[in-house]
Design an enzyme around this catalytic site. Structure first.
Site, PDB file in Angstrom:
ATOM      1  N   ASP A   1      47.353  50.583  75.587  1.00 29.47           N
ATOM      2  CA  ASP A   1      47.343  51.824  74.903  1.00 29.47           C
ATOM      3  C   ASP A   1      47.135  53.221  75.960  1.00 29.47           C
ATOM      4  OD1 ASP A   1      47.300  50.263  72.572  1.00 29.47           O
ATOM      5  OD2 ASP A   1      45.127  50.438  72.410  1.00 29.47           O
TER       6      ASP A   1
ATOM      7  N   GLU B   1      53.164  53.315  64.971  1.00 30.46           N
ATOM      8  CA  GLU B   1      51.702  53.708  64.951  1.00 30.46           C
ATOM      9  C   GLU B   1      51.813  54.386  66.623  1.00 30.46           C
ATOM     10  OE1 GLU B   1      49.532  50.260  65.952  1.00 30.46           O
ATOM     11  OE2 GLU B   1      51.258  49.114  66.563  1.00 30.46           O
TER      12      GLU B   1
END
Length: 535
Positions: free
Chosen positions: A14, A195
């Protein structure tokens, strides 16, 4: 020089990147591992050094009780007004995915927080709770001086898509709170699982970057744009900007969840997560890592990879003056007052409760705490596995009194999958050596090897991993020949893909030291050194 991807090897997912002057800072998620969030620094986008773990005290974070692969998700790093800002999710409940999507399994707790600091390596603020409406928060600082919080919207209702789109709401940085209405600005594409939002402004366009396709083999970086912050957003005409979907020959798989940064010269680079599967089992024991490559803006105002194929690049030509990371050969003698940067521990914000570097100078003392599978106070200190072939060893001084006490060397993914080479006591109080394995088979199972009687004194423990195979050895004292156990253990079970059905698997394999005492006596174990060597 050549940048060889990934730039951050081992569990580093991430990525969020920001440039301040000539300095680049890159934040990655840590999930249940403490301290929370890793921030690396670079001047050339090739060589990166860990400079901060900002969530490091009890007033900021407490992950005790957070399930496996929960905790700190998708930290987003930004800079405005002379201050660094970090927003992130603390996941307190994930639930267990069911085939019929039962509502009980979809009731999840995602709490989004904001911290800040005037220095990247300074003391970060206590957190401000922003919302709990979904995960993957990110800040966008518009050119009119206003700041906006984005996150995905989680919809737990039966019959609804769980990923309910990307929402945005204004954040008043001075007042320290959200203000105004929440707007759902993007519902995603047919890839689904929308997302990881990031927003940029260029040439009068708002460019929205999201992750889609799920964080497995269909993962992708997707972009859309609008003349207005609240949309409507037009999806990129070429489809995903970056993906390895349907490209099994690509060295980097699972590519997605990206972020953009511009160099001082105006070039644009994309950082993104990726996975490197083992060649035989096709499993990712190293978890999700971070890669980087240049991208270009076309005459039509859309972003693309340089060759227009949307393919991830294993090697990238670079102007960097230093080579990228070589194989690691790192021996740690615990002579300092602080734990070396390579090591982390699980969940608790009170490390003094589980280990000490001063109780026995020159040794790392682990206090016997809860079981090796505990989600609360577990005495386990470990570092990332960053290569497919490595060895790790330690010297352990430990005298258990009962079978309820154990300490040793562990290869650990989470509480449902690990191989634990440990010393414990038999019914007569004699020391024995065994390997306890938690295996992600069915609803979870375990196996243990036959006990090996060992004599008095410190014992050196060693693991050697070669792709899918793991073997364990020991020797009494710190010299002499290694004695190898007969069994070969499945290292590839410590991977994202080998799992108990329905549970999240978003981290990666660690190797380190552990100590348990389920009698409650707190019997400690002392470790003289830890040597991690890639082969």
């Amino acid at each position: 020089m050549t940048i060889r991807n990934p730039i951050l090897r081992g569990f580093n997912p991430d990525p969020s990147i920001v440039r301040v002057g000539d300095d680049y800072y890159l934040a990655t998620s840590t999930f249940e591992w403490m301290p929370g969030v890793q921030i690396h620094h670079s001047r050339d986008l090739a060589d990166w050094r860990l400079v901060a773990r900002p969530l490091n005290r009890p007033s900021q974070i407490d992950l005790r009780g957070d399930p496996d692969s929960c905790g700190v998700w998708a930290a987003d790093l930004s800079y405005v007004g002379g201050r660094f800002h970090l927003v992130y999710t603390d996941v307190k409940r994930y639930g267990r995915t069911t085939v019929d999507g039962a509502v009980g399994a979809s009731l999840r707790d995602f709490h989004n927080y904001w911290v800040w600091s005037d220095r990247i390596d300074g003391d970060w603020s206590d957190p401000v709770h922003l919302n709990s409406s979904g995960f993957d928060p990110a800040l966008f600082h518009d050119d009119d001086g206003r700041s906006w919080l984005l996150n995905m919207l989680w919809d737990h209702r039966p019959g609804r898509p769980r990923f309910g789109g990307i929402v945005v709401q204004e954040l008043d940085l001075r007042a320290g709170r959200l203000t105004g209405e929440r707007h759902n600005i993007f519902g995603g594409t047919p890839l689904g699982f929308t997302e990881g939002p990031h927003l940029y402004k260029r040439d009068g366009w708002y460019h929205l970057l999201v992750a889609e396709g799920g964080t497995e083999r269909n993962h992708a970086v997707v972009m859309a744009r609008s003349r207005h912050l609240f949309g409507p957003y037009e999806v990129h005409p070429d489809g995903p900007v970056l993906t390895a979907q349907g490209r099994p020959a690509a060295a980097l798989q699972r590519t997605g969840h990206g972020d953009l940064v511009d160099t001082p010269a105006g070039a644009t680079w994309l950082v993104y997560l990726c996975g490197r599967p083992l060649p035989a089992s096709d499993r990712c024991v190293l978890g999700r890592e971070t890669a980087i490559q240049p991208v270009v803006w076309g005459d039509d105002g859309w972003l693309r990879t340089r060759d227009g194929t949307a393919m991830p690049m294993g090697e990238v030509p670079s102007d960097a003056t230093c080579a990228t990371a070589a194989q690691i050969d790192e021996r740690t003698d615990f002579a300092g007052a602080t734990l070396p940067d390579a090591f982390q521990w699980l969940r608790t914000p009170c490390p003094d409760d589980i280990f000490s570097l001063s109780a026995r100078p020159g040794w790392l003392r682990l206090h016997g705490r809860e079981t090796i599978g505990s989600h609360f106070t577990q005495s386990l200190v470990a570092r990332r596995q960053q290569a497919f072939r490595y060895s790790a060893e330690t010297l352990l001084d430990y005298r258990p009194d009962t079978f309820q006490q154990a300490a040793g060397l562990v290869c650990y993914y989470n509480s449902s999958k690990f191989h634990y080479l440990h010393i414990t006591a038999d019914d007569d109080g004699g020391r024995v050596l065994q390997v306890l394995s938690a295996l992600p088979v069915g609803d979870g199972t375990s196996a243990i090897t036959a006990p090996i009687t060992i004599g008095a004194g410190p014992v050196a423990l060693r693991v050697e991993v070669d792709h899918e195979a793991l073997r364990c050895g020991y020797r009494v004292g710190d010299a002499g020949e290694w004695q190898w156990l007969d069994e070969t253990f499945a290292a590839d079970l410590l991977s994202d893909e080998a799992t108990i059905a329905g549970l999240p698997n978003f981290t990666g394999t660690f190797v380190g030291m552990a100590c348990q005492d389920v009698s409650g006596a707190g019997k400690p174990a002392d470790f003289r050194y830890f040597h991690y060597m890639e082969r």
